[in-house]
Design a protein around this motif. Structure first.
Motif, mmCIF file in Angstrom:
data_model
loop_
_atom_site.group_PDB
_atom_site.id
_atom_site.type_symbol
_atom_site.label_atom_id
_atom_site.label_comp_id
_atom_site.label_asym_id
_atom_site.label_seq_id
_atom_site.Cartn_x
_atom_site.Cartn_y
_atom_site.Cartn_z
ATOM 1 N N TYR A 121 0.794 -1.219 0.000
ATOM 2 C CA TYR A 121 0.000 0.000 0.000
ATOM 3 C C TYR A 121 0.828 1.272 0.000
ATOM 4 N N THR A 122 0.303 2.255 -0.715
ATOM 5 C CA THR A 122 0.713 3.644 -0.550
ATOM 6 C C THR A 122 -0.561 4.479 -0.431
ATOM 7 N N THR A 123 -0.431 5.682 0.092
ATOM 8 C CA THR A 123 -1.562 6.584 0.289
ATOM 9 C C THR A 123 -1.501 7.691 -0.753
ATOM 10 N N ASP B 203 1.008 15.337 1.317
ATOM 11 C CA ASP B 203 1.149 14.184 2.206
ATOM 12 C C ASP B 203 0.376 14.482 3.487
ATOM 13 N N THR C 284 -6.070 4.883 -0.205
ATOM 14 C CA THR C 284 -4.976 4.291 -0.966
ATOM 15 C C THR C 284 -4.929 4.899 -2.362
ATOM 16 N N SER D 267 1.208 9.288 -5.100
ATOM 17 C CA SER D 267 1.145 8.407 -3.935
ATOM 18 C C SER D 267 2.393 8.574 -3.070
ATOM 19 N N PHE D 268 2.239 8.289 -1.777
ATOM 20 C CA PHE D 268 3.348 8.434 -0.834
ATOM 21 C C PHE D 268 3.190 7.410 0.286
ATOM 22 N N VAL D 269 4.269 7.160 0.987
ATOM 23 C CA VAL D 269 4.247 6.344 2.198
ATOM 24 C C VAL D 269 4.054 7.294 3.369
ATOM 25 N N GLU E 196 8.144 5.656 8.799
ATOM 26 C CA GLU E 196 7.357 5.336 7.617
ATOM 27 C C GLU E 196 6.365 4.222 7.930
ATOM 28 N N VAL F 50 4.900 1.656 6.468
ATOM 29 C CA VAL F 50 4.872 0.670 5.391
ATOM 30 C C VAL F 50 3.769 -0.336 5.694
#
Length: 301
Positions: free
Chosen positions: A137-139, A153, A207, A228-230, A237, A239
């Motif tokens: 996943y990333t957001t 972010d 997501t 997208s970002f972590v 982070e 993750v």
């Protein structure tokens, strides 16, 4: 070391109290009559084979699991159709509930498993059992066209004092709480997008896969999706990965599912053959570096 924050446990406890009130409003009533098994009873693979159908709980979040023209579809559904067929269970049936009510519905016997791409988090592992990771996943953030607040972010939401919408029970709501944000909680992805379009929220966090799917399928909506970002909380982070959810008693079922899942996830082309039509790429394929045990413990590095 990357860790999941212990503050999530407090948020989960608050959510659990609300679930008892809301569950009855979701879908049809009853426990095993809806396709699940009696609360607390173990479900075996032989029982599912005899029944010929596995009933999955889903939240209507595209492209993971959702209804399109009355048909259940999505990347998690495609995985389940492939895996259960290999295990001798030919039919996959869906029961929809709000995301934040899925685990309680599972444990109440309303369905056999949860197929919603649910993030594997320590507080959720205390309530149910997860498969091996199925998606990384990333957001991302959905914002009005032009991104007037310059959001990029989670920290940028804090800095801009923006009104954020998040799906009830989703990990992004927990990120917000951890950062001191009081999010507007919505029942589903469409509600989040509507909140941005109608000006009730400055941003909707979810997501990246889900938000990009929504934008691509709502091209006229006056919104855009950030890169997208972590997410980062307290310098760590976040993750994450998602998987299928089983009742704790259903270890045999989970282990059989994991065995077939490994054959798909272990090969990039096999993985893309199953989920690629729903916008998933090799970047979302788990490579074995992050295990369910690590995610459940919160110790990710």
């Amino acid at each position: 070391m990357m860790t999941t924050t212990t503050r999530r446990r407090a948020a989960a406890a608050v959510t659990a109290g609300a679930l008892a009130v809301g569950l009855a409003a979701c879908g049809s009533s009853g426990g095993a009559a809806d396709g699940g098994t009696a609360a607390g009873a173990a479900l075996t693979l032989d029982q599912l084979r005899d029944k010929g159908t596995v009933t999955v709980g889903f939240a209507g979040e595209a492209p993971y699991s959702f209804e399109d023209g009355g048909e259940l579809t999505g990347a998690t559904v495609a995985l389940h159709e492939k895996i259960w067929s290999e295990l001798g269970v030919e039919n996959v049936k869906g029961v929809q509930a709000e995301f934040g009510q899925l685990i309680q519905g599972l444990n109440a016997g309303r369905f056999d498993v949860i197929a919603a791409g649910m993030s594997i988090l320590p507080e959720r592992c205390e309530q149910a059992s997860f498969s091996d990771p199925e998606f990384m996943y990333t957001t991302a953030l959905m914002v009005p066209e032009g991104n007037p607040l310059g959001l990029s972010d989670m920290q940028s939401i804090v800095d801009a004092e923006a009104q954020m919408a998040a799906m009830s029970g989703a990990i992004e709501a927990t990120y917000a709480t951890d950062l001191g944000i009081s999010p507007m909680e919505v029942g589903g992805p469409q509600d989040g997008m509507d909140a941005v379009v109608n000006g009730r929220a400055d941003v909707f966090a979810l997501t990246g896969i889900s938000l990009n799917w929504m934008k691509e399928n709502n091209v006229a909506a006056p919104v855009e999706v950030t890169e997208s970002f972590v997410a980062e909380i307290d310098g760590e982070e976040q993750v994450g990965a998602g998987g299928t959810v089983f009742r704790d008693a259903d270890t045999e079922l989970r282990d059989a599912y994991n065995e077939e899942l490994a054959k798909i996830v272990g090969d990039e082309q096999s993985y893309l053959d199953v989920v690629g039509d729903f916008g998933f790429t090799a970047a979302e394929r788990p490579t074995g570096d992050l295990t369910t045990e690590q995610l459940c413990s919160g110790q990710l590095g």
